[in-house]
Motif scaffolding. Structure first.
Motif: not given
Length: 122
Positions: A12-13, A67-69, A20, A16, A81, A9, A85
């Protein structure tokens, strides 16, 4: 090259551009500063993440691009979430720091002045 493991996460922060991670803005500081090998002030995080760290993360871990939150509205949503993930992609992932000199940070005060634009009366 130094390497460090980060929660999916956190990564992904960065890729994206949305916070997140249950660690919130601290995840941005930790990932951006580690990957670039340099410290950043808050106003520099977005630029450094987008221009330098995101492409480097996607080079090292290309599956992050998939990966699209979703829109997460509460702390509970973020935590749920992040947990889901992590189950799907694995919780922790090693990232290698960029080589010394591959990225040169900008002077934080000069960048802030540039972001604000000219101030009348000065």
């Amino acid at each position: 090259m130094p390497q460090k493991k980060f929660h999916v996460a956190d990564l992904v922060s960065i890729t994206s551009g949305r916070v997140v991670s249950p660690r919130h803005i601290q995840a941005f500081y930790d990932v951006v500063d580690f990957v670039s090998g340099q410290k950043h002030w808050t106003h520099q995080l977005g630029r450094a993440a987008e221009e330098v760290v995101k492409p480097e993360l996607l080079r090292q871990l290309p599956w992050l691009a998939n990966i699209e939150p979703p829109a997460l509205k509460s702390e509970k949503d973020v935590n749920e979430w992040a947990e889901s993930v992590a189950k799907q992609y694995g919780e922790m992932h090693a990232v290698v720091q960029m080589s010394t000199g591959a990225y040169v940070n900008r002077d934080p005060v000069a960048e802030l002045i540039e972001m604000q634009g000219p101030v009348e009366g000065r």
